[in-house]
Design a protein around this motif. Structure first.
Motif, PDB file in Angstrom:
ATOM      1  N   ASN A 250     -19.126 -41.050 -29.374  1.00  0.00           N
ATOM      2  CA  ASN A 250     -18.949 -40.996 -27.853  1.00  0.00           C
ATOM      3  C   ASN A 250     -18.495 -41.663 -26.937  1.00  0.00           C
ATOM      4  OD1 ASN A 250     -21.680 -39.993 -29.289  1.00  0.00           O
ATOM      5  ND2 ASN A 250     -22.745 -41.998 -29.283  1.00  0.00           N
ATOM      6  N   VAL A 251     -18.228 -40.349 -26.218  1.00  0.00           N
ATOM      7  CA  VAL A 251     -17.014 -40.564 -25.290  1.00  0.00           C
ATOM      8  C   VAL A 251     -17.447 -40.257 -24.015  1.00  0.00           C
ATOM      9  CG1 VAL A 251     -14.613 -40.701 -24.093  1.00  0.00           C
ATOM     10  CG2 VAL A 251     -14.510 -40.250 -26.937  1.00  0.00           C
ATOM     11  N   LEU A 252     -17.823 -41.130 -23.126  1.00  0.00           N
ATOM     12  CA  LEU A 252     -18.457 -41.109 -21.798  1.00  0.00           C
ATOM     13  C   LEU A 252     -17.413 -40.851 -20.473  1.00  0.00           C
ATOM     14  CD1 LEU A 252     -22.237 -43.114 -21.840  1.00  0.00           C
ATOM     15  CD2 LEU A 252     -21.054 -41.231 -22.750  1.00  0.00           C
ATOM     16  N   HIS A 253     -18.011 -39.415 -19.988  1.00  0.00           N
ATOM     17  CA  HIS A 253     -16.997 -39.946 -18.580  1.00  0.00           C
ATOM     18  C   HIS A 253     -17.362 -40.314 -17.507  1.00  0.00           C
ATOM     19  CE1 HIS A 253     -13.933 -37.067 -20.996  1.00  0.00           C
ATOM     20  NE2 HIS A 253     -15.095 -37.247 -21.258  1.00  0.00           N
ATOM     21  N   HIS A 254     -17.194 -40.821 -16.701  1.00  0.00           N
ATOM     22  CA  HIS A 254     -17.114 -41.681 -15.493  1.00  0.00           C
ATOM     23  C   HIS A 254     -16.274 -41.559 -14.255  1.00  0.00           C
ATOM     24  CE1 HIS A 254     -19.933 -44.171 -18.058  1.00  0.00           C
ATOM     25  NE2 HIS A 254     -18.624 -44.080 -18.377  1.00  0.00           N
ATOM     26  N   ARG A 255     -16.496 -40.823 -12.953  1.00  0.00           N
ATOM     27  CA  ARG A 255     -16.019 -41.200 -11.755  1.00  0.00           C
ATOM     28  C   ARG A 255     -16.473 -42.005 -11.171  1.00  0.00           C
ATOM     29  NH1 ARG A 255     -13.696 -35.985 -12.954  1.00  0.00           N
ATOM     30  NH2 ARG A 255     -12.484 -36.242 -11.842  1.00  0.00           N
ATOM     31  N   LEU A 256     -15.213 -42.742 -10.397  1.00  0.00           N
ATOM     32  CA  LEU A 256     -14.835 -43.333  -9.122  1.00  0.00           C
ATOM     33  C   LEU A 256     -14.188 -42.820  -8.162  1.00  0.00           C
ATOM     34  CD1 LEU A 256     -16.417 -45.777  -7.770  1.00  0.00           C
ATOM     35  CD2 LEU A 256     -14.069 -47.019  -8.853  1.00  0.00           C
TER      36      LEU A 256
ATOM     37  N   ARG B 109      -6.243 -42.560 -14.146  1.00  0.00           N
ATOM     38  CA  ARG B 109      -7.165 -42.130 -15.337  1.00  0.00           C
ATOM     39  C   ARG B 109      -7.630 -44.213 -15.966  1.00  0.00           C
ATOM     40  NH1 ARG B 109      -8.509 -37.517 -18.952  1.00  0.00           N
ATOM     41  NH2 ARG B 109      -9.717 -37.073 -17.499  1.00  0.00           N
ATOM     42  N   LEU B 110      -8.550 -43.955 -17.134  1.00  0.00           N
ATOM     43  CA  LEU B 110      -8.687 -45.320 -17.446  1.00  0.00           C
ATOM     44  C   LEU B 110      -9.706 -45.247 -18.914  1.00  0.00           C
ATOM     45  CD1 LEU B 110      -9.390 -48.493 -14.743  1.00  0.00           C
ATOM     46  CD2 LEU B 110      -6.922 -47.516 -15.084  1.00  0.00           C
ATOM     47  N   PHE B 111      -8.683 -45.846 -19.895  1.00  0.00           N
ATOM     48  CA  PHE B 111     -10.213 -45.949 -20.770  1.00  0.00           C
ATOM     49  C   PHE B 111     -10.488 -47.526 -21.397  1.00  0.00           C
ATOM     50  CE2 PHE B 111     -10.739 -46.162 -25.543  1.00  0.00           C
ATOM     51  CZ  PHE B 111     -11.037 -44.991 -25.490  1.00  0.00           C
ATOM     52  N   PHE B 112     -11.700 -47.130 -21.614  1.00  0.00           N
ATOM     53  CA  PHE B 112     -11.941 -48.314 -22.278  1.00  0.00           C
ATOM     54  C   PHE B 112     -12.851 -48.869 -22.744  1.00  0.00           C
ATOM     55  CE2 PHE B 112     -15.949 -51.396 -22.184  1.00  0.00           C
ATOM     56  CZ  PHE B 112     -14.787 -52.828 -21.853  1.00  0.00           C
TER      57      PHE B 112
ATOM     58  N   ASP C  29      -3.553 -44.126 -17.585  1.00  0.00           N
ATOM     59  CA  ASP C  29      -2.529 -45.578 -17.011  1.00  0.00           C
ATOM     60  C   ASP C  29      -2.743 -46.279 -17.346  1.00  0.00           C
ATOM     61  OD1 ASP C  29      -1.833 -43.345 -14.302  1.00  0.00           O
ATOM     62  OD2 ASP C  29      -3.782 -42.707 -14.493  1.00  0.00           O
ATOM     63  N   ALA C  30      -3.872 -46.704 -18.031  1.00  0.00           N
ATOM     64  CA  ALA C  30      -3.713 -48.142 -18.785  1.00  0.00           C
ATOM     65  C   ALA C  30      -5.374 -47.676 -19.589  1.00  0.00           C
ATOM     66  CB  ALA C  30      -5.271 -49.277 -17.404  1.00  0.00           C
ATOM     67  N   VAL C  31      -5.445 -48.736 -20.989  1.00  0.00           N
ATOM     68  CA  VAL C  31      -5.846 -48.083 -21.912  1.00  0.00           C
ATOM     69  C   VAL C  31      -6.522 -50.330 -22.468  1.00  0.00           C
ATOM     70  CG1 VAL C  31      -6.979 -48.535 -24.541  1.00  0.00           C
ATOM     71  CG2 VAL C  31      -4.926 -47.029 -23.373  1.00  0.00           C
ATOM     72  N   ILE C  32      -8.121 -50.416 -22.046  1.00  0.00           N
ATOM     73  CA  ILE C  32      -7.739 -51.340 -21.460  1.00  0.00           C
ATOM     74  C   ILE C  32      -9.193 -51.765 -23.195  1.00  0.00           C
ATOM     75  CG2 ILE C  32      -9.283 -52.739 -20.277  1.00  0.00           C
ATOM     76  CD1 ILE C  32      -9.489 -51.127 -17.556  1.00  0.00           C
ATOM     77  N   ILE C  33      -8.613 -52.882 -23.120  1.00  0.00           N
ATOM     78  CA  ILE C  33      -9.654 -53.360 -24.964  1.00  0.00           C
ATOM     79  C   ILE C  33     -10.207 -54.161 -24.642  1.00  0.00           C
ATOM     80  CG2 ILE C  33      -9.609 -54.120 -27.049  1.00  0.00           C
ATOM     81  CD1 ILE C  33      -7.060 -52.660 -27.653  1.00  0.00           C
ATOM     82  N   GLY C  34     -11.971 -54.338 -24.581  1.00  0.00           N
ATOM     83  CA  GLY C  34     -13.220 -55.011 -24.024  1.00  0.00           C
ATOM     84  C   GLY C  34     -13.506 -56.089 -24.383  1.00  0.00           C
ATOM     85  N   GLY C  35     -12.573 -56.574 -25.672  1.00  0.00           N
ATOM     86  CA  GLY C  35     -12.956 -57.623 -26.266  1.00  0.00           C
ATOM     87  C   GLY C  35     -13.790 -57.588 -27.085  1.00  0.00           C
TER      88      GLY C  35
ATOM     89  N   CYS D 146     -17.354 -45.397 -26.233  1.00  0.00           N
ATOM     90  CA  CYS D 146     -16.519 -45.670 -25.675  1.00  0.00           C
ATOM     91  C   CYS D 146     -15.678 -45.353 -23.967  1.00  0.00           C
ATOM     92  CB  CYS D 146     -14.914 -45.423 -25.827  1.00  0.00           C
ATOM     93  SG  CYS D 146     -14.495 -44.060 -26.878  1.00  0.00           S
ATOM     94  N   HIS D 147     -15.218 -44.766 -23.154  1.00  0.00           N
ATOM     95  CA  HIS D 147     -15.235 -44.893 -21.620  1.00  0.00           C
ATOM     96  C   HIS D 147     -14.074 -44.016 -21.165  1.00  0.00           C
ATOM     97  CE1 HIS D 147     -19.954 -47.115 -22.069  1.00  0.00           C
ATOM     98  NE2 HIS D 147     -18.922 -47.711 -22.219  1.00  0.00           N
ATOM     99  N   ILE D 148     -14.532 -42.886 -20.254  1.00  0.00           N
ATOM    100  CA  ILE D 148     -12.870 -42.523 -19.659  1.00  0.00           C
ATOM    101  C   ILE D 148     -13.020 -43.048 -18.283  1.00  0.00           C
ATOM    102  CG2 ILE D 148     -11.801 -40.434 -18.734  1.00  0.00           C
ATOM    103  CD1 ILE D 148     -11.434 -39.054 -21.578  1.00  0.00           C
ATOM    104  N   ILE D 149     -13.030 -43.348 -17.112  1.00  0.00           N
ATOM    105  CA  ILE D 149     -13.051 -43.868 -15.697  1.00  0.00           C
ATOM    106  C   ILE D 149     -12.120 -42.787 -15.019  1.00  0.00           C
ATOM    107  CG2 ILE D 149     -13.428 -45.230 -14.053  1.00  0.00           C
ATOM    108  CD1 ILE D 149     -12.999 -46.851 -17.198  1.00  0.00           C
ATOM    109  N   ASP D 150     -12.068 -41.591 -14.228  1.00  0.00           N
ATOM    110  CA  ASP D 150     -11.616 -40.860 -13.606  1.00  0.00           C
ATOM    111  C   ASP D 150     -11.795 -41.273 -12.448  1.00  0.00           C
ATOM    112  OD1 ASP D 150      -9.645 -38.887 -15.830  1.00  0.00           O
ATOM    113  OD2 ASP D 150     -11.640 -37.910 -15.539  1.00  0.00           O
ATOM    114  N   ILE D 151     -10.409 -41.998 -11.465  1.00  0.00           N
ATOM    115  CA  ILE D 151     -10.232 -42.558 -10.493  1.00  0.00           C
ATOM    116  C   ILE D 151      -9.767 -41.826  -9.185  1.00  0.00           C
ATOM    117  CG2 ILE D 151     -10.140 -44.947  -8.526  1.00  0.00           C
ATOM    118  CD1 ILE D 151     -10.134 -46.055 -11.163  1.00  0.00           C
TER     119      ILE D 151
END
Length: 251
Positions: free
Chosen positions: A26-32, A42-45, A67-73, A241-246
């Protein structure tokens, strides 16, 4: 005997269902929306991969680069084959510049070994520090060390960040977010660790369900995570996991 057999059949079917849920992609999309010089970031977490192998078709379906792929631990733990760490990084790093934040289980594979693997794949570790992205706006990714080490420092994570800068703050454990909000300014906070409780009975779970919502005026993403700990089962807390469009504008 018939009832026992029926009961066992129901149990097996239920376990298979929880196994199936645990292996969803599941890839969830968020906007900010933020204020600044007009641009889009655009971030991927992804967090809490643990033993799980990242699904190649899921990654290949993602649109454009990030712009950044973030591996959150908790990218790995003591069960994770080293080859799987390499394979998962082979999938993530082509998406964009990749950054790693320590989780409470990552060092189980050996800290120096994991550092070497991350360096080999061009992944930058952020721990008690902030990295400035090469965008029009001064846009930082700030992160602390894993909280279980007791070596984390909020002051160090925000030391470089100016008052007018934009900043995304990452902590594997979102339990520290309230302390950050009390002293520092962030535009977005992101964490994982809790797995959304992993197995929930209706609204009840060991930990709160993951969410993307405003908390005390700051948008906050707490992920259910992508993998599992202990047994590979999930119920009521789907992997994600997540896509954040800023969207940044001067209006």
């Amino acid at each position: 005997m018939l009832y026992i057999g029926l009961f066992l059949l129901i149990v097996i079917a239920f376990l298979l269902y929880m196994w199936k849920v645990a292996h969803e992609n599941n890839v969830l999309h968020h906007r900010l929306s933020l204020k600044g010089q007009p641009e889009k970031i655009r971030l991927f977490f992804i967090s809490d991969t643990h033993l799980r192998k990242i699904n190649r078709p899921m990654i290949e379906r993602l649109e454009s680069t990030f712009d950044a792929v973030i591996i959150g631990g908790d990218f790995a733990d003591g069960r994770t084959p080293i080859q799987r760490i390499h394979e998962n990084l082979d999938l993530l790093t082509p998406l964009g510049p990749t950054y790693f934040v320590w989780g409470n289980n990552d060092r189980e594979v050996g800290e120096e070994r994991l550092r070497a693997i991350l360096q080999q794949h061009g992944v930058k570790i952020i721990a008690n520090d902030a990295v400035l992205l090469p965008n029009k706006n001064r846009f930082w990714i700030s992160a602390i060390e894993d909280t279980s080490t007791m070596k984390y420092s909020f002051d160090a994570a925000f030391e470089k960040v100016g008052e007018e800068d934009l900043v995304v703050f990452i902590s594997h454990n979102p339990g520290v977010f309230a302390r950050v909000r009390a002293k520092f300014r962030a535009d977005l906070m992101i964490g994982g660790h809790l797995h959304g409780g992993q197995i929930r009975v209706g609204p009840y779970g060991v930990h709160p369900l993951g969410s993307y919502r405003q908390r005390e005026g700051i948008m906050t993403l707490v992920s259910n995570g992508y993998g599992t700990t202990l047994l590979p089962f999930r119920l009521g807390a789907k992997p994600e996991c997540h896509i954040i469009d800023i969207d940044i504008s001067d209006k």
